[in-house]
Design a protein around this motif. Structure first.
Motif, PDB file in Angstrom:
ATOM      1  N   ASP A   1      33.260  23.091   8.827  1.00  0.00           N
ATOM      2  CA  ASP A   1      32.262  22.055   9.050  1.00  0.00           C
ATOM      3  C   ASP A   1      32.991  20.710   8.976  1.00  0.00           C
ATOM      4  OD1 ASP A   1      30.043  20.504   9.331  1.00  0.00           O
ATOM      5  OD2 ASP A   1      29.174  20.971   7.359  1.00  0.00           O
ATOM      6  N   ILE A   2      33.432  20.221  10.138  1.00  0.00           N
ATOM      7  CA  ILE A   2      34.236  19.000  10.193  1.00  0.00           C
ATOM      8  C   ILE A   2      33.307  17.804  10.373  1.00  0.00           C
ATOM      9  CG2 ILE A   2      36.130  17.815  11.356  1.00  0.00           C
ATOM     10  CD1 ILE A   2      37.047  20.548  12.382  1.00  0.00           C
TER      11      ILE A   2
ATOM     12  N   VAL B   1      38.592  27.993  -2.590  1.00  0.00           N
ATOM     13  CA  VAL B   1      39.126  26.744  -2.050  1.00  0.00           C
ATOM     14  C   VAL B   1      40.614  26.889  -1.734  1.00  0.00           C
ATOM     15  CG1 VAL B   1      39.662  24.337  -2.573  1.00  0.00           C
ATOM     16  CG2 VAL B   1      37.413  25.275  -3.151  1.00  0.00           C
ATOM     17  N   PHE B   2      41.369  27.556  -2.641  1.00  0.00           N
ATOM     18  CA  PHE B   2      42.803  27.738  -2.439  1.00  0.00           C
ATOM     19  C   PHE B   2      43.081  28.581  -1.199  1.00  0.00           C
ATOM     20  CE2 PHE B   2      46.627  30.303  -3.127  1.00  0.00           C
ATOM     21  CZ  PHE B   2      47.571  29.305  -3.267  1.00  0.00           C
ATOM     22  N   VAL B   3      42.320  29.644  -1.038  1.00  0.00           N
ATOM     23  CA  VAL B   3      42.489  30.511   0.123  1.00  0.00           C
ATOM     24  C   VAL B   3      42.185  29.754   1.406  1.00  0.00           C
ATOM     25  CG1 VAL B   3      41.595  32.539   1.317  1.00  0.00           C
ATOM     26  CG2 VAL B   3      42.072  32.643  -1.130  1.00  0.00           C
ATOM     27  N   MET B   4      41.135  28.927   1.386  1.00  0.00           N
ATOM     28  CA  MET B   4      40.760  28.161   2.575  1.00  0.00           C
ATOM     29  C   MET B   4      41.827  27.142   2.942  1.00  0.00           C
ATOM     30  SD  MET B   4      36.688  27.569   1.974  1.00  0.00           S
ATOM     31  CE  MET B   4      36.475  26.744   3.531  1.00  0.00           C
ATOM     32  N   LEU B   5      42.415  26.494   1.910  1.00  0.00           N
ATOM     33  CA  LEU B   5      43.464  25.521   2.177  1.00  0.00           C
ATOM     34  C   LEU B   5      44.708  26.189   2.737  1.00  0.00           C
ATOM     35  CD1 LEU B   5      43.198  23.155  -0.938  1.00  0.00           C
ATOM     36  CD2 LEU B   5      42.601  22.621   1.435  1.00  0.00           C
TER      37      LEU B   5
ATOM     38  N   PRO C   1      32.823  22.122   2.599  1.00  0.00           N
ATOM     39  CA  PRO C   1      33.124  21.441   1.323  1.00  0.00           C
ATOM     40  C   PRO C   1      34.606  21.410   0.990  1.00  0.00           C
ATOM     41  CG  PRO C   1      32.571  23.703   0.884  1.00  0.00           C
ATOM     42  CD  PRO C   1      32.534  23.557   2.384  1.00  0.00           C
ATOM     43  N   THR C   2      35.468  21.850   1.892  1.00  0.00           N
ATOM     44  CA  THR C   2      36.901  21.983   1.586  1.00  0.00           C
ATOM     45  C   THR C   2      37.557  20.640   1.314  1.00  0.00           C
ATOM     46  OG1 THR C   2      36.957  23.917   3.034  1.00  0.00           O
ATOM     47  CG2 THR C   2      39.068  22.960   2.417  1.00  0.00           C
ATOM     48  N   GLY C   3      37.167  19.581   2.041  1.00  0.00           N
ATOM     49  CA  GLY C   3      37.811  18.283   1.921  1.00  0.00           C
ATOM     50  C   GLY C   3      38.724  18.028   3.113  1.00  0.00           C
ATOM     51  N   ALA C   4      39.694  17.178   2.923  1.00  0.00           N
ATOM     52  CA  ALA C   4      40.578  16.787   4.019  1.00  0.00           C
ATOM     53  C   ALA C   4      41.664  17.838   4.228  1.00  0.00           C
ATOM     54  CB  ALA C   4      41.215  15.436   3.730  1.00  0.00           C
TER      55      ALA C   4
END
Length: 259
Positions: free
Chosen positions: A46-47, A11-15, A113-116
């Motif tokens: 996936d927006i 998740v951190f890498v994606m953000l 699933p990352t979020g905003a």
């Protein structure tokens, strides 16, 4: 590494990647004009929905999703709409912008699933500078007035020949949000400025504009000299009359002795 730790790392890498993929824009638009703000999220996500917000108020201005379409906040209807409908490449246009629209806007890419994933874009609203400079003379003193109407607030400075002077400044806010800055320069013994150049320098939008006026050599500057000249003239007339009277008297005396 535990499963939870692995998920947090992903998740951190994606953000971080999302932040690197966004580009902050800065635009300038005149009061009453139109502006288009856009956000582009690069990469594979996936927006689910895109939401536009005013950064300082956090209010939602408009949202778009494939399932629900376009929604615009009531206060912006008729003045804002999406002009690019794509979940990863979004744009809105604001019409007839005012001072209150100045600032930064945030588009939120709501992903799974990352979020905003947020991205900021800003624009500055400006009103063209309108300025003026004039002066008047009263009782031998000069009062120069420099006015500058604009947005953002203009800054006034003076370039004046060496003279004893004082300054005052007043700021007036107009209904549309623009400002008028009125600076007054008071100069004593204005005779010293005759033929000199007064300059009012206005700084607006990181640019300087000079307004200048030449102090004229008019009779109104010579009031002290006029008084001195009048006094000398009176003295001269008195002397002439005195001499004439004295000569007439001498002449009469001479005629009396001759007879």
């Amino acid at each position: 590494m535990t499963c939870q730790g692995l998920i947090l790392t992903v998740v951190f890498v994606m953000l971080c990647r999302a932040e690197a993929d966004t580009v902050i824009q800065k635009k300038v638009v005149e009061v009453g004009g139109n502006v288009t703000l856009s956000c582009l999220l690069m990469g594979s996500y996936d927006i689910l929905q895109v939401t536009w917000q005013k950064t300082n108020t956090r209010e939602n201005l408009a949202t778009y999703s494939v399932s629900k379409g376009v929604t615009v906040a009531e206060t912006y209807r008729g003045r804002l709409n999406f002009t690019r409908l794509s979940l990863n490449d979004t744009a809105i246009t604001l019409w007839r912008v005012g001072i209150q629209d100045d600032g930064c806007y945030k588009c939120l890419f709501n992903t799974f699933p990352t979020g905003a994933i947020p991205q900021d874009t800003c624009f500055t609203v400006y009103e063209q500078l309108r300025g003026s400079l004039h002066y008047i003379i009263s009782e031998g003193n000069l009062t120069a007035t420099c006015s500058a109407n604009a947005w953002p607030r203009p800054v006034i400075s003076w370039i004046v020949p060496k003279a004893q002077s004082e300054k005052t400044e007043e700021v007036v806010t107009h209904p549309n949000g623009t400002l008028s800055v009125i600076s007054k320069l008071y100069v004593n013994r204005s005779t010293s400025l005759a033929g000199q150049l007064l300059i009012c320098r206005v700084r607006h939008m990181e640019k300087d504009r000079d307004y200048s006026v030449k102090v004229e050599d008019g009779w109104w500057f010579s009031v002290p000299w006029l008084l001195a000249t009048a006094a000398l003239l009176i003295v001269f007339v008195v002397l002439v009359l005195t001499v004439v009277c004295w000569r007439r008297r001498r002449k009469k005396q001479s005629e009396s002795k001759a007879s």
